[in-house]
Design a protein around this motif. Structure first.
Motif, PDB file in Angstrom:
ATOM      1  N   ARG A  38       0.829  -1.204   0.000  1.00  0.00           N
ATOM      2  CA  ARG A  38       0.000   0.000   0.000  1.00  0.00           C
ATOM      3  C   ARG A  38       0.870   1.262   0.000  1.00  0.00           C
ATOM      4  O   ARG A  38       0.642   2.206  -0.769  1.00  0.00           O
ATOM      5  N   GLN A  39       1.899   1.274   0.839  1.00  0.00           N
ATOM      6  CA  GLN A  39       2.743   2.461   0.960  1.00  0.00           C
ATOM      7  C   GLN A  39       3.618   2.666  -0.271  1.00  0.00           C
ATOM      8  O   GLN A  39       3.774   3.799  -0.750  1.00  0.00           O
ATOM      9  N   PHE A  40       4.196   1.590  -0.803  1.00  0.00           N
ATOM     10  CA  PHE A  40       5.000   1.701  -2.024  1.00  0.00           C
ATOM     11  C   PHE A  40       4.126   2.213  -3.168  1.00  0.00           C
ATOM     12  O   PHE A  40       4.523   3.108  -3.924  1.00  0.00           O
ATOM     13  N   ALA A  41       2.925   1.637  -3.305  1.00  0.00           N
ATOM     14  CA  ALA A  41       2.038   2.021  -4.405  1.00  0.00           C
ATOM     15  C   ALA A  41       1.632   3.484  -4.303  1.00  0.00           C
ATOM     16  O   ALA A  41       1.615   4.209  -5.310  1.00  0.00           O
ATOM     17  N   GLN A  42       1.303   3.918  -3.104  1.00  0.00           N
ATOM     18  CA  GLN A  42       0.892   5.313  -2.936  1.00  0.00           C
ATOM     19  C   GLN A  42       2.042   6.261  -3.270  1.00  0.00           C
ATOM     20  O   GLN A  42       1.847   7.258  -3.979  1.00  0.00           O
ATOM     21  N   HIS A  43       3.224   5.961  -2.775  1.00  0.00           N
ATOM     22  CA  HIS A  43       4.400   6.802  -3.038  1.00  0.00           C
ATOM     23  C   HIS A  43       4.691   6.862  -4.533  1.00  0.00           C
ATOM     24  O   HIS A  43       4.927   7.937  -5.092  1.00  0.00           O
ATOM     25  N   LEU A  44       4.668   5.723  -5.208  1.00  0.00           N
ATOM     26  CA  LEU A  44       4.967   5.683  -6.642  1.00  0.00           C
ATOM     27  C   LEU A  44       3.870   6.373  -7.460  1.00  0.00           C
ATOM     28  O   LEU A  44       4.153   7.069  -8.438  1.00  0.00           O
ATOM     29  N   SER A  45       2.616   6.194  -7.045  1.00  0.00           N
ATOM     30  CA  SER A  45       1.508   6.841  -7.736  1.00  0.00           C
ATOM     31  C   SER A  45       1.570   8.352  -7.557  1.00  0.00           C
ATOM     32  O   SER A  45       1.289   9.117  -8.500  1.00  0.00           O
TER      33      SER A  45
END
Length: 304
Positions: free
Chosen positions: A68-75
């Motif tokens: 969740r955190q990786f995806a949010q940061h990358l998005s």
């Protein structure tokens, strides 16, 4: 055929073939691109620079939090996140990506008239509203075991890199990582405890040459950030709340959605996938800036 024609009558349902200008250019680079893509939502997100995030269906709480955190940061850095709408890591990645401007694309192994797993109905709906869900399988195709490894080549094919968050030694995520490597994509993996079965697959990938990452910044240092050519529905919503600078960035997209004919609030809300109250705030700012006017009927008319 008739069922497909009826399905395509919906404004946000699309069937894209290899020669279609909307067909994602990244997929044309892989050895066996799908001949047809059924798309529910906004096809333009298929052209966006992407990073795939995959992992175990039986993920740990920490693994889901990492996804969740990786995806949010990358998005937030502009990357579209592709994944497979499965339980565990996939779902967490989609949820995180919906919080950023890059949003997320779900590649599924069924027909688009079926949501699998069924518990992801609401998540699938959110993805359709903000970006899109895509499949190479005809309407009515049920969830069959053989379909899911095959759809993985699309998940990786849409991306410039693949991040494996958690994976057991025999995980299907390793198939996605292998396909990504064969397609010339970067492969990233998050390490974990040597005692956890869900770390075995990631450690195996790292031994084989995948890049070990401890934060999303490690991936951004490798691949960079993305300048989006348009705001996502999420960023439009944020702009409606945030004020002048963000509204200025959103103006071209909103004016394009309005077009040059009068349009009522409900229709515009559907076009932009925005809540009416958020859209009203943005329209008020546009009217004050002289871009639109409100007609006696309540419809808005573009002036610039």
């Amino acid at each position: 055929q008739q069922a497909t024609q009826t399905w395509l009558e919906h404004e946000h349902h699309h069937l894209i073939h290899l020669a279609d200008a909307r067909y994602p250019k990244q997929l044309l680079e892989i050895p066996d691109p799908p001949v047809l893509l059924y798309v529910k939502g906004r096809p333009r997100f298929l052209q966006q620079s992407g990073i795939a995030i995959v992992g175990s269906r039986n993920a740990s709480a920490q693994g889901q939090q990492n996804a969740r955190q990786f995806a949010q940061h990358l998005s937030q850095a502009g990357w579209m996140i592709s994944s497979g709408l499965a339980l565990g890591i996939d779902a967490a990645a989609h949820e995180g990506a919906l919080c950023g401007a890059g949003s997320t694309v779900a590649v599924v192994g069924t027909g688009l008239d079926i949501v699998y797993p069924a518990r992801h109905q609401k998540l699938a709906q959110r993805i359709v509203q903000d970006a899109c869900v895509v499949s190479e399988y005809a309407l009515g195709t049920p969830p069959m075991t053989a379909n899911f490894p095959r759809r993985n080549r699309i998940i990786s094919g849409l991306a410039q890199g693949v991040l494996v968050v958690e994976a057991a030694a025999q995980s299907g995520s390793l198939i996605t990582a292998r396909m990504a490597a064969e397609q010339g994509r970067e492969v990233f993996a998050i390490p974990g405890s040597i005692h956890s079965p869900l770390s075995k697959g990631c450690h195996q990938l790292i031994r084989q040459g995948a890049k070990l990452v401890e934060s999303a910044q490690d991936i951004l240092e490798e691949l960079g950030s993305v300048n989006l050519p348009y705001p996502s529905a999420a960023s439009l919503s944020q702009a409606a709340k945030a004020g002048s600078k963000e509204n200025a960035n959103a103006i071209p997209d909103v004016l394009h959605a309005i077009g040059f004919d009068p349009v009522n609030l409900d229709t515009l809300s559907l076009r932009l996938n925005m809540q009416a109250n958020e859209l009203s705030t943005m329209l008020l700012n546009l009217e004050l800036a002289g871009h639109i006017e409100t007609l006696p009927s309540g419809a808005v008319q573009r002036l610039s």
